[in-house]
Design an enzyme around this catalytic site. Sequence first.
Site, PDB file in Angstrom:
ATOM      1  N   THR A   1     117.023  62.254  -1.892  1.00  0.00           N
ATOM      2  CA  THR A   1     117.124  62.887  -0.578  1.00  0.00           C
ATOM      3  C   THR A   1     118.452  62.520   0.080  1.00  0.00           C
ATOM      4  OG1 THR A   1     114.740  62.781  -0.348  1.00  0.00           O
ATOM      5  CG2 THR A   1     116.016  63.058   1.685  1.00  0.00           C
TER       6      THR A   1
ATOM      7  N   CYS B   1     135.117  40.805  -2.485  1.00  0.00           N
ATOM      8  CA  CYS B   1     134.261  40.727  -3.665  1.00  0.00           C
ATOM      9  C   CYS B   1     134.573  39.520  -4.517  1.00  0.00           C
ATOM     10  CB  CYS B   1     134.416  41.989  -4.490  1.00  0.00           C
ATOM     11  SG  CYS B   1     134.502  43.445  -3.468  1.00  0.00           S
TER      12      CYS B   1
END
Length: 392
Positions: free
Chosen positions: A236, A324
């Site tokens: 969705t 990161c």
Amino acid sequence: MKIYLDNAATTQVYPEVVEAMTPYYTEYYGNPSSIYSFAGEANKAVSHAREVLANMIHAKAEEIYFTGGGSESDNWALKATAEAYADKGKHIITSKIEHHAILHTCEYLEKKGYEVTYLDVDEYGTVKLDELEKAIRPDTILISIMTANNEIGTIQPVAEIGKIAGKHGVLFHTDAVQAFGHIEIDVDKMNIDMLSASAHKINGPKGSGLMYIRKGVRIRSFIHGGAQERARRAGTHNVPGIVGFGKAAELAKATLKERIAYETVLRDYLINRVLEEIPFSRLNGERVNRLPNNVNFCFQYIEGESMLILLDQRGIYASSGSACTSGSLEPSHVLLAIGLPHEIAHGSLRLTLSEKTTKEELDYTVDELKKIVERLRSMSPLYEDSLKEKRS
Ligand SMILES: *Cc1c(COP(=O)(O)O)cnc(C)c1O
């Protein structure tokens, strides 16, 4: 005092963006894939965002696929191309300075029997075009080179890379997460076949990204399920996230020229002050051909992490390398790739500006940074030794 200088890690979601998104949570919450008219508003909003985002890179709306962010797009580009073109070959070319979303996906593909060439870069972090061309083989199926580097800001010769890829009939993907909305990108002029972008690097919401896939590129669906995104990426639609991405892109496009000019002046001011006022400091990356909001320094004899903690205590939020890699003690793979030795690569500091950054904030930052560097060096035995060596 709060000075946010980590806009390469993520950005503030602009109030206008939140405002554009809110009705799609509370009022027009229908599933855009439903038939009834109530879903129409959500559907229209997704289509509008698709148009806006396609426009940003001179693509067609039907070539934009919504994803859950830059990392997903990077994974998709590599894994699905690898699978779809395995009959042609199993060789991929990338560079040593890519984001981990690319590098770790390449390592995964290597375990699956693909072969990856990791190109070296020059001392400024630029891919060498002659080496790229030499690396192309009959079984090469994909070249993936980032548009601009997230740590040192170097902008790659993307159009030239695209030209080489086209000449040899090899697909070209670019991770444009740091560049999208920050510099001009034209997928036709640059001969780009696939491109990754992410909303939260341009003042949009987190977890919302896109992949541009040129019409005609054979690529497999990445998330299997419903028929969303032409059955290539099921699930969705994240309607508010997509609307927010579209709104952020609209704002970014409207301010692009003046923002580049403003940030470039501030960036160069910061670079000049630091290099002039802090001894044993070094600028990483290209001086001119770099993202307008990126600055990355090395300070010899200093640990990047300790610098970050002391800056934090003064309300200055920065990063060493990328968000990161922090948390790991490994020096940045990007700084190692541009040829810095381990001990210097450890002392790096990335400051990334926004259009809201002021000269006063940078002045305060440099003043504090000078004191911090001095203090840390006064505690560093390496620094003491080097001074003794110089004296003798
Ligand atoms: C931030 C970033 C990504 C990851 O994007 P997410 O939306 O955070 O998953 C990938 N590549 C580069 C160059 C980035 O800067």
